[in-house]
Design a protein around this motif. Structure first.
Motif, PDB file in Angstrom:
ATOM      1  N   GLY A  44       0.811  -1.206   0.000  1.00  0.00           N
ATOM      2  CA  GLY A  44       0.000   0.000   0.000  1.00  0.00           C
ATOM      3  C   GLY A  44       0.846   1.259   0.000  1.00  0.00           C
ATOM      4  N   TYR A  45       2.070   1.150  -0.517  1.00  0.00           N
ATOM      5  CA  TYR A  45       3.032   2.256  -0.565  1.00  0.00           C
ATOM      6  C   TYR A  45       3.333   2.798   0.835  1.00  0.00           C
ATOM      7  CZ  TYR A  45       4.539   3.148  -5.326  1.00  0.00           C
ATOM      8  OH  TYR A  45       5.187   3.065  -6.543  1.00  0.00           O
ATOM      9  N   ALA A  46       3.474   1.895   1.780  1.00  0.00           N
ATOM     10  CA  ALA A  46       3.827   2.275   3.147  1.00  0.00           C
ATOM     11  C   ALA A  46       5.257   1.816   3.436  1.00  0.00           C
ATOM     12  CB  ALA A  46       2.871   1.623   4.136  1.00  0.00           C
ATOM     13  N   PRO A  47       6.213   2.741   3.592  1.00  0.00           N
ATOM     14  CA  PRO A  47       7.611   2.356   3.804  1.00  0.00           C
ATOM     15  C   PRO A  47       7.838   1.477   5.029  1.00  0.00           C
ATOM     16  CG  PRO A  47       7.463   4.685   3.259  1.00  0.00           C
ATOM     17  CD  PRO A  47       6.057   4.209   3.491  1.00  0.00           C
ATOM     18  N   GLY A  48       6.991   1.632   6.049  1.00  0.00           N
ATOM     19  CA  GLY A  48       7.191   0.871   7.282  1.00  0.00           C
ATOM     20  C   GLY A  48       6.357  -0.379   7.398  1.00  0.00           C
ATOM     21  N   ALA A  49       5.716  -0.798   6.306  1.00  0.00           N
ATOM     22  CA  ALA A  49       4.832  -1.971   6.365  1.00  0.00           C
ATOM     23  C   ALA A  49       5.614  -3.238   6.698  1.00  0.00           C
ATOM     24  CB  ALA A  49       4.097  -2.141   5.045  1.00  0.00           C
ATOM     25  N   ARG A  50       5.053  -4.050   7.572  1.00  0.00           N
ATOM     26  CA  ARG A  50       5.637  -5.338   7.922  1.00  0.00           C
ATOM     27  C   ARG A  50       4.571  -6.419   7.809  1.00  0.00           C
ATOM     28  NH1 ARG A  50      10.615  -5.776  10.217  1.00  0.00           N
ATOM     29  NH2 ARG A  50      11.633  -3.893  11.017  1.00  0.00           N
ATOM     30  N   ASN A  51       4.967  -7.559   7.279  1.00  0.00           N
ATOM     31  CA  ASN A  51       4.105  -8.721   7.182  1.00  0.00           C
ATOM     32  C   ASN A  51       4.508  -9.698   8.279  1.00  0.00           C
ATOM     33  OD1 ASN A  51       3.005 -11.321   6.349  1.00  0.00           O
ATOM     34  ND2 ASN A  51       2.646 -10.393   4.351  1.00  0.00           N
ATOM     35  N   ALA A  52       3.525 -10.272   8.945  1.00  0.00           N
ATOM     36  CA  ALA A  52       3.824 -11.207  10.036  1.00  0.00           C
ATOM     37  C   ALA A  52       4.653 -12.389   9.564  1.00  0.00           C
ATOM     38  CB  ALA A  52       2.516 -11.700  10.659  1.00  0.00           C
ATOM     39  N   ALA A  53       4.584 -12.690   8.252  1.00  0.00           N
ATOM     40  CA  ALA A  53       5.351 -13.812   7.713  1.00  0.00           C
ATOM     41  C   ALA A  53       6.821 -13.462   7.475  1.00  0.00           C
ATOM     42  CB  ALA A  53       4.718 -14.296   6.410  1.00  0.00           C
ATOM     43  N   GLY A  54       7.180 -12.164   7.594  1.00  0.00           N
ATOM     44  CA  GLY A  54       8.589 -11.793   7.453  1.00  0.00           C
ATOM     45  C   GLY A  54       8.907 -10.676   6.494  1.00  0.00           C
ATOM     46  N   PRO A  55       8.236 -10.574   5.321  1.00  0.00           N
ATOM     47  CA  PRO A  55       8.555  -9.479   4.399  1.00  0.00           C
ATOM     48  C   PRO A  55       8.314  -8.120   5.033  1.00  0.00           C
ATOM     49  CG  PRO A  55       7.277 -11.166   3.276  1.00  0.00           C
ATOM     50  CD  PRO A  55       7.256 -11.513   4.738  1.00  0.00           C
TER      51      PRO A  55
END
Length: 368
Positions: free
Chosen positions: A106-117
């Protein structure tokens, strides 16, 4: 890489519309700004596949909010999108790839995915390191849009060349890994340039859907671009961003104060730089020239602890000039950015020096 829900970016990346140049009639962009409509035009001109096919309707509803996010003046999405589009155009790559951060983060520089990315491009740690992005204790370069975009563009350039310039196969390889796509391609016996995603067998359904989502998103934006009202919302000054090593300081606040930049904006754009550093990191910053050496602490607005916050911003017209009333917490940089003037010019116009202190209630002239 699985998509993550968009993260809100509640930060202004814009200025009020600039005055037209008297000689040409064109809107003169303030320093460090570019026109949002021109960003979209650059995106459209760089598409490898500008048309839309019948298979895109399935995912168009999923991305129906993308045009409003690009047009939102209180979001950093359009400045970031413009930075990515420019990087892809310079690398002679299709601008369909500028849609990847939409799908991924979503064009969010701080986005984190619980799976690791993590980050704008949702790199996993090993892929990031393979592409030269530092990831270690105290610093995760995936959360630096400058570092991650540099790496993503290089990675996409490699994949694009490997797969004959076929943007769809390249996107599949970005999602699933190059080895899986190359193996599937070999099984078809077809060349990369003419191969279609549907002809590749044995890949995850997520990977096939990934390409359809990118194309659907591109079509949603194309349809929005046919609406005059939406284009008018893009027709405004937008932050022009550039990657720059932050030399001469050990933390983000100190660098911002010494270079006439907005520390809060830099924190939003560069979530990787939450801690001190020992070597200059690469960061995304507004493309403005640093003012003469000043301690921005000395020119920022400072108010006593008991100063009421009632001194709201006010702008009044006086002849051909505008007058701005300083409010608590405002800096010379923020005021200059709002009106599209250089900090240096703002100070000179008001007979202020680099060591002057702005206080709430002060009246500043904005232009002659």
């Amino acid at each position: 890489m699985d998509p993550v829900p968009p993260v809100d970016a509640a930060a202004p990346g814009f200025l009020p519309a600039p005055a037209e140049d008297a000689a040409t009639g064109d809107a003169a962009m303030p320093e460090g700004m570019r026109n949002g409509r021109e960003i979209f035009q650059a995106f459209r001109e760089g598409l490898a596949e500008p048309g839309c096919d019948a298979g895109t309707t399935r995912y168009q509803a999923h991305f129906r909010h993308a045009p409003s996010r690009l047009a939102d003046p209180d979001s950093d999405v359009l400045p970031l999108f413009g930075y990515v589009v420019e990087a892809l155009r310079e690398a002679h790559l299709p601008t369909e790839y500028a849609l990847i951060p939409f799908v991924e983060s979503g064009y969010a520089p701080g986005a984190r995915n619980a799976a690791g990315p993590a980050g704008l491009w949702q790199f996993i740690t090993q892929t990031a390191r393979d592409q030269g992005v530092p990831v270690h204790k105290g610093y995760d370069g995936r959360l630096s849009p400058a570092e991650s975009t540099r790496a993503a563009v290089e990675y996409l350039r490699k994949l694009n060349g490997m797969l004959g310039g076929n943007w769809r196969l390249t996107a599949m390889a970005y999602n699933a890994g190059e080895s899986r796509v190359l193996q599937a391609l070999r099984r078809t016996g077809a060349g990369a340039l003419e191969a279609k995603p549907s002809s590749l067998q044995g890949l995850s359904p997520i990977t096939y859907a990934y390409v359809d989502k990118l194309h659907a998103l591109g079509c949603v934006l194309k349809q929005a671009g046919e609406q005059d009202e939406w284009l008018a919302r893009l027709d405004r000054p937008v932050l022009a961003l550039e990657a720059r090593p932050l030399e001469g300081a050990g933390n983000l606040h100190a660098w911002a104060m010494g270079n006439g930049q907005d520390a809060d904006l830099l924190r939003r754009l560069n979530p990787a730089l939450a801690h001190r550093w020992t070597s200059p990191p690469l960061a995304l910053v507004p493309a403005i020239a640093a003012p003469p050496p000043v301690a921005l602490d000395a020119i920022r607005a400072t108010a006593p602890a008991n100063e009421p916050a009632a001194a709201a911003t006010a702008t009044a017209a006086t002849g051909n000039a505008r007058v701005h009333t300083v409010r608590s917490g405002e800096s010379a940089w923020a005021i200059a950015r709002r009106y599209g003037v250089a900090v240096r010019k703002l100070l000179e116009l008001n007979n202020l020096g680099p060591n002057s202190v702005l206080r709430p209630g002060m009246k500043l002239r904005i232009e002659d």
